[in-house]
Structure formats: structure tokens, C-alpha cells
Design an enzyme around this catalytic site. Structure first.
Site, PDB file in Angstrom:
ATOM      1  N   LYS A  61      43.354  28.388  47.578  1.00 48.96           N
ATOM      2  CA  LYS A  61      43.997  28.151  46.273  1.00 48.96           C
ATOM      3  C   LYS A  61      44.270  29.488  45.588  1.00 48.96           C
ATOM      4  O   LYS A  61      43.719  30.520  45.984  1.00 48.96           O
ATOM      5  CB  LYS A  61      43.068  27.293  45.407  1.00 48.96           C
ATOM      6  CG  LYS A  61      41.737  27.970  45.069  1.00 48.96           C
ATOM      7  CD  LYS A  61      40.767  27.012  44.401  1.00 48.96           C
ATOM      8  CE  LYS A  61      39.441  27.706  44.092  1.00 48.96           C
ATOM      9  NZ  LYS A  61      38.447  26.762  43.538  1.00 48.96           N
ATOM     10  N   ARG A 159      33.003  17.944  35.855  1.00 50.00           N
ATOM     11  CA  ARG A 159      34.361  18.474  35.821  1.00 50.00           C
ATOM     12  C   ARG A 159      35.267  17.326  36.270  1.00 50.00           C
ATOM     13  O   ARG A 159      35.375  16.343  35.557  1.00 50.00           O
ATOM     14  CB  ARG A 159      34.435  19.714  36.729  1.00 50.00           C
ATOM     15  CG  ARG A 159      35.457  20.726  36.310  1.00 50.00           C
ATOM     16  CD  ARG A 159      35.325  22.031  37.090  1.00 50.00           C
ATOM     17  NE  ARG A 159      35.611  21.897  38.518  1.00 50.00           N
ATOM     18  CZ  ARG A 159      35.634  22.936  39.370  1.00 50.00           C
ATOM     19  NH1 ARG A 159      35.396  24.159  38.936  1.00 50.00           N
ATOM     20  NH2 ARG A 159      35.915  22.753  40.643  1.00 50.00           N
ATOM     21  N   TYR A 289      42.902  54.640  23.663  1.00 50.34           N
ATOM     22  CA  TYR A 289      42.909  54.058  22.311  1.00 50.34           C
ATOM     23  C   TYR A 289      41.524  54.075  21.670  1.00 50.34           C
ATOM     24  O   TYR A 289      40.539  53.664  22.277  1.00 50.34           O
ATOM     25  CB  TYR A 289      43.395  52.611  22.371  1.00 50.34           C
ATOM     26  CG  TYR A 289      44.833  52.460  22.797  1.00 50.34           C
ATOM     27  CD1 TYR A 289      45.867  53.095  22.109  1.00 50.34           C
ATOM     28  CD2 TYR A 289      45.166  51.660  23.878  1.00 50.34           C
ATOM     29  CE1 TYR A 289      47.194  52.935  22.497  1.00 50.34           C
ATOM     30  CE2 TYR A 289      46.487  51.489  24.276  1.00 50.34           C
ATOM     31  CZ  TYR A 289      47.496  52.133  23.579  1.00 50.34           C
ATOM     32  OH  TYR A 289      48.801  51.974  23.961  1.00 50.34           O
ATOM     33  N   MET A 337      47.125  48.335  29.070  1.00 51.22           N
ATOM     34  CA  MET A 337      47.829  47.247  29.757  1.00 51.22           C
ATOM     35  C   MET A 337      48.296  47.650  31.157  1.00 51.22           C
ATOM     36  O   MET A 337      48.193  46.871  32.105  1.00 51.22           O
ATOM     37  CB  MET A 337      49.050  46.791  28.938  1.00 51.22           C
ATOM     38  CG  MET A 337      49.744  45.585  29.536  1.00 51.22           C
ATOM     39  SD  MET A 337      51.239  45.115  28.664  1.00 51.22           S
ATOM     40  CE  MET A 337      50.576  44.568  27.096  1.00 51.22           C
TER      41      MET A 337
HETATM   42  C1  LIG Z   1      37.266  26.931  44.322  1.00 61.47           C
HETATM   43  C2  LIG Z   1      36.540  25.825  44.960  1.00 61.47           C
HETATM   44  C3  LIG Z   1      35.767  26.041  46.108  1.00 61.47           C
HETATM   45  C4  LIG Z   1      35.473  27.409  46.655  1.00 61.47           C
HETATM   46  O1  LIG Z   1      34.376  27.930  45.954  1.00 61.47           O
HETATM   47  P1  LIG Z   1      33.714  29.323  46.373  1.00 61.47           P
HETATM   48  O2  LIG Z   1      32.565  29.454  45.456  1.00 61.47           O
HETATM   49  O3  LIG Z   1      34.751  30.356  46.119  1.00 61.47           O
HETATM   50  O4  LIG Z   1      33.364  29.198  47.792  1.00 61.47           O
HETATM   51  C5  LIG Z   1      35.216  24.940  46.737  1.00 61.47           C
HETATM   52  N1  LIG Z   1      35.390  23.709  46.251  1.00 61.47           N
HETATM   53  C6  LIG Z   1      36.110  23.463  45.134  1.00 61.47           C
HETATM   54  C7  LIG Z   1      36.265  22.075  44.646  1.00 61.47           C
HETATM   55  C8  LIG Z   1      36.696  24.519  44.439  1.00 61.47           C
HETATM   56  O5  LIG Z   1      37.386  24.271  43.322  1.00 61.47           O
END
Ligand SMILES: *Cc1c(COP(=O)(O)O)cnc(C)c1O
Length: 403
Positions: A61, A159, A289, A337
Site C-alpha cells: 500500500k 479501527r 528560520y 520546505m
Molecule cells: C499497513 C498494514 C499492515 C502492515 O503493517 P506493518 O506493521 O507495516 O507490517 C498489515 N495489515 C494491515 C491491515 C495494515 O493496514
């Protein structure tokens, strides 16, 4: 655009005063880049695979945690990943469009969206609610086919996922739709809240609840072939959570997921740049800054053309270090930035020298974990924050899979 605007920055004047571009300089050569070691990605997947009897789902992802989604997916499959995990349907379709044929699960879709493209692309859809499931089933019906879904249970992260009190209703709805030939429940899964803590009691509590919910699903007539609960930290640190598949994200990119434990992963990304300016300043010179940094002694300051728009965390100002001229040197003052200043001290670093923000750590350069600590965040945020302005390069290491 006028010819003048096309003139390379590095242009000089020849003997007659005409502008010339030096042959060895490319006007648009990147002054910063993220190098991704795809061989390391494949090796990391192999390491995770050897640490479990379960299959490995490589989580690609967010553009492969910033490493490039398609490249990472191919390397992960070459390294032994049997599954790929993404969030949106669009991410899944991008992999399919690139010719990736491995099984894919997408787990963050809206119940109201059109699922026809993902169903047609043979992508599993995670569902948490009855309306979500119905919506997927309706789209399967419109295609006169059957959608493959994986039911998500909320075992404690609060979640996504169905709460235990809503689980039986979801199972019953799924079973009805299976009977009608509109869906097939391939998997049941959940996500841990405390996996990165080696002996947190919450991991076992979630695992027990998961077992209970899987039992209810089987009693309700479902026959899931894939159960999965573990992320990277659990894949390497909690063997009791593996079931049929572990979903590894961070570990694939080579970042150690459990505090205080080293499993031998290799960081895949090196973020580097070249100094585009270096100048001598006296002791007591205020930098960036607000002058939050003042040079302690006479020496040199170098300018690095990467800033928080590129994902260099501003919150790391005041703590961060970079590798330049064979040593770690402090980031001087606030990260801006598009740029930040490094205190080169009395060393001989000069314009054009390479600066490594983070890498595998072999030479003493900082790692992503160092940056996460400096910015008081997790390594996931540092990696996924590397901006689109930073080109990704894939050096072909010996033995590395072709990207
Ligand atoms: C992002 C994610 C993972 C991967 O988690 P890591 O800690 O990076 O291995 C696994 N399962 C779900 C549902 C996630 O959202």
C-alpha cells in the site's frame, strides 16, 4: 519560454563570451534521490517467509511504503510473497494494469463505491459490515459473477472490522450470499493493536477473540481457507499469531519492527542528495528560520536540497544528523520546505558532495529508525512521507530481480 530560461544553471561563457553548457553536466540531473534496493526487498520477504510456516502477504500500500508499488510488488513476489496487500481498489488495479498476477487483497474501500473493476480484476475485497458486503454482492450480480471477499473482525484495534456483537449478523449475511453464488468468503482476518510490544497481553487477548469469531463463522456455515492476523512485528515476534498468512509491510522494506530486537532485515531505501552550496561562516552564526541553531566554531555550512515537502520531518530539526564526508554531521536549525542546512564543521565537504539522510546503516549513516526517533514518529510515516518530487532509482545490484 525564452532561450534564456532553457540555459543550464551550470552554463559558462566560452572565449568569445557565448553561453556554453559543459558537456559533463545534465541540466535536469536530480540533486536528490531515493535509491531502492529491490534485492533487499526480495531478501526481506525471504527472511519473513523462513520465520513462519504461514504464507507471506507483502503489503505494498501507499506506493509500496514510498518505494514504488509495482516495483516492490514484483520484487516481493520474486522473494516468495504469495499475496499482495493494498488499501484502495485503485492501488490493486494499478498492480493488475502493470501485469502483476499474484492474489491481491484490498482492505480500505467505501461501502458505496463501484466494485465492478476490482471484482473483474480478481481482487479480494475486505468487508466489515453488511451494507458493504451487499454492495460488493450487488456489483458481482451486475457482472454475473461471484466476488471473493475476506471478512474483517475488530478484535481490539477499534479501527475497521465488525465488532464481536455484529459478527454473527455479518457471517449470516455472507453465508446467504454464498448460497446465492454472489460471494465467496475466502478469508477472515483482523489486525493487532500491540504487535510491536514483545510481551503485551493484548496480543493474546486479540488472538483468543479471533479464534472465537472464526469458530462462530464456521458454525455459521462459512469455510474460510485463509485466516490472518499478524503484521510485520507479529510475523517476527509473535509466532502464535501466524495462522495461514502474515501481512508484512515494514519488514519487507527492511525496517526492524520490534523495538530492541534485530532479525537481520536490510533497509531497502537510501535517501540521498548532493550539497548544492557550501560556505565558510564564523563562530556564532545563526542558521535557518528563527536562528534556533548557532555555529559553535568557525567552519562550513552545507545546503541540502530536500525539505519537509520532500518528507524530511521538520519535527526532527534540532536532533537529526546526516552522513556527509565520511561522518555524521548535525542538521543545523529548522528544516525548511525545500531545503535544510548541515553543519559541516571544519571538514572538507564541498558543493557536489553526497549527503546520505538515511540508508542501511552500514557506513555509519543514519537509518529510517533514527529519523523516526528524531521526529518522534514511526518509521512507516518517514518512509511514506518521502514526496513525489524525489525521484526513485532502482540500481541493478548483482542477483537482484529485474524491477
Ligand atoms: C499497513 C498494514 C499492515 C502492515 O503493517 P506493518 O506493521 O507495516 O507490517 C498489515 N495489515 C494491515 C491491515 C495494515 O493496514
Amino acid at each position: 519560454m525564452s532561450a534564456v530560461e532553457h540555459r543550464p544553471v551550470a552554463a559558462g561563457l566560452d572565449a568569445r563570451g557565448a553561453v556554453r553548457a559543459p558537456r559533463d553536466r545534465v541540466p535536469a540531473a536530480p540533486v536528490a534521490e531515493a535509491r531502492v534496493d529491490l534485492g533487499a526487498v526480495a531478501d526481506n520477504v525471504g527472511l519473513v517467509a523462513r520465520s513462519t510456516d504461514a504464507g507471506v502477504m507483502a503489503v505494498v500500500k501507499a506506493d509500496g511504503f514510498g518505494h514504488g508499488g509495482v516495483r516492490t510488488a514484483r520484487a516481493a513476489v520474486a522473494g516468495g510473497a504469495g499475496w499482495l496487500g493494498v488499501t484502495s481498489g485503485a492501488e490493486a488495479l494499478e498492480l493488475r494494469a502493470a501485469g502483476v498476477t499474484a492474489p491481491i487483497l484490498c482492505w480500505l474501500t467505501a461501502p458505496t463505491q463501484d466494485f465492478r473493476a476490482v471484482i473483474a480484476a480478481d481482487v479480494d475485497v475486505a468487508v466489515s459490515t453488511v451494507p458493504h458486503l451487499r454492495s460488493v454482492a450487488e456489483d458481482a450480480a451486475r457482472l454475473s459473477t461471484r466476488a471473493v471477499v475476506q471478512l474483517e473482525a475488530d478484535t481490539g484495534l477499534s479501527r475497521n472490522g465488525a465488532r464481536p456483537g455484529d459478527w454473527c449478523e455479518l457471517v449470516a449475511a455472507a453465508r446467504r450470499l454464498e448460497r446465492r453464488g454472489l460471494v465467496r468468503v475466502r478469508g477472515i482476518w483482523s489486525h493487532l493493536a500491540h504487535a510491536d510490544r514483545p510481551s503485551h497481553p493484548g496480543v493474546d487477548e486479540q488472538r483468543r477473540l479471533f479464534d472465537e469469531l472464526v469458530g462462530q463463522a464456521r458454525a455459521g456455515g462459512l469455510d474460510p481457507e485463509l485466516l490472518h492476523l499478524a503484521n510485520s512485528a507479529a510475523a517476527l515476534g509473535h509466532p502464535g499469531t501466524h495462522y495461514d498468512l502474515v501481512r508484512a509491510g515494514l519488514a519487507v522494506y527492511g525496517v526492524e519492527p520490534v523495538a530492541g530486537r534485530v532479525f537481520g532485515l536490510r533497509p531497502a531505501m537510501t535517501l540521498c542528495a548532493r550539497l548544492i552550496n557550501a560556505k565558510r561562516v564564523p563562530a556564532g552564526t545563526g542558521v535557518s528560520y528563527g536562528h534556533r541553531y548557532t555555529t559553535a566554531a568557525a567552519g562550513a555550512l552545507g545546503l541540502v536540497p530536500l525539505g519537509y515537502a520532500d518528507g524530511v520531518p521538520r519535527a526532527a530539526s534540532g536532533s537529526a544528523e546526516v552522513w556527509v564526508g565520511g561522518a555524521r554531521r548535525p542538521v543545523a536549525g529548522l528544516v525548511c520546505m525545500d531545503q535544510f542546512v548541515v553543519d559541516l564543521g571544519g571538514g572538507g565537504a564541498a558543493t557536489g558532495d553526497e549527503v546520505v539522510l538515511f540508508g542501511p546503516g552500514d557506513r555509519g549513516e543514519p537509518t529510517v529508525l533514527d529519523w523516526a526517533r528524531w521526529a518522534r514518529t514511526n518509521p512507516h510515516e518517514v518512509l511514506t512521507g518521502i514526496g513525489g518530487r524525489v525521484p526513485r532509482r532502482y540500481p541493478r545490484a548483482a542477483g537482484a530481480p529485474r524491477g
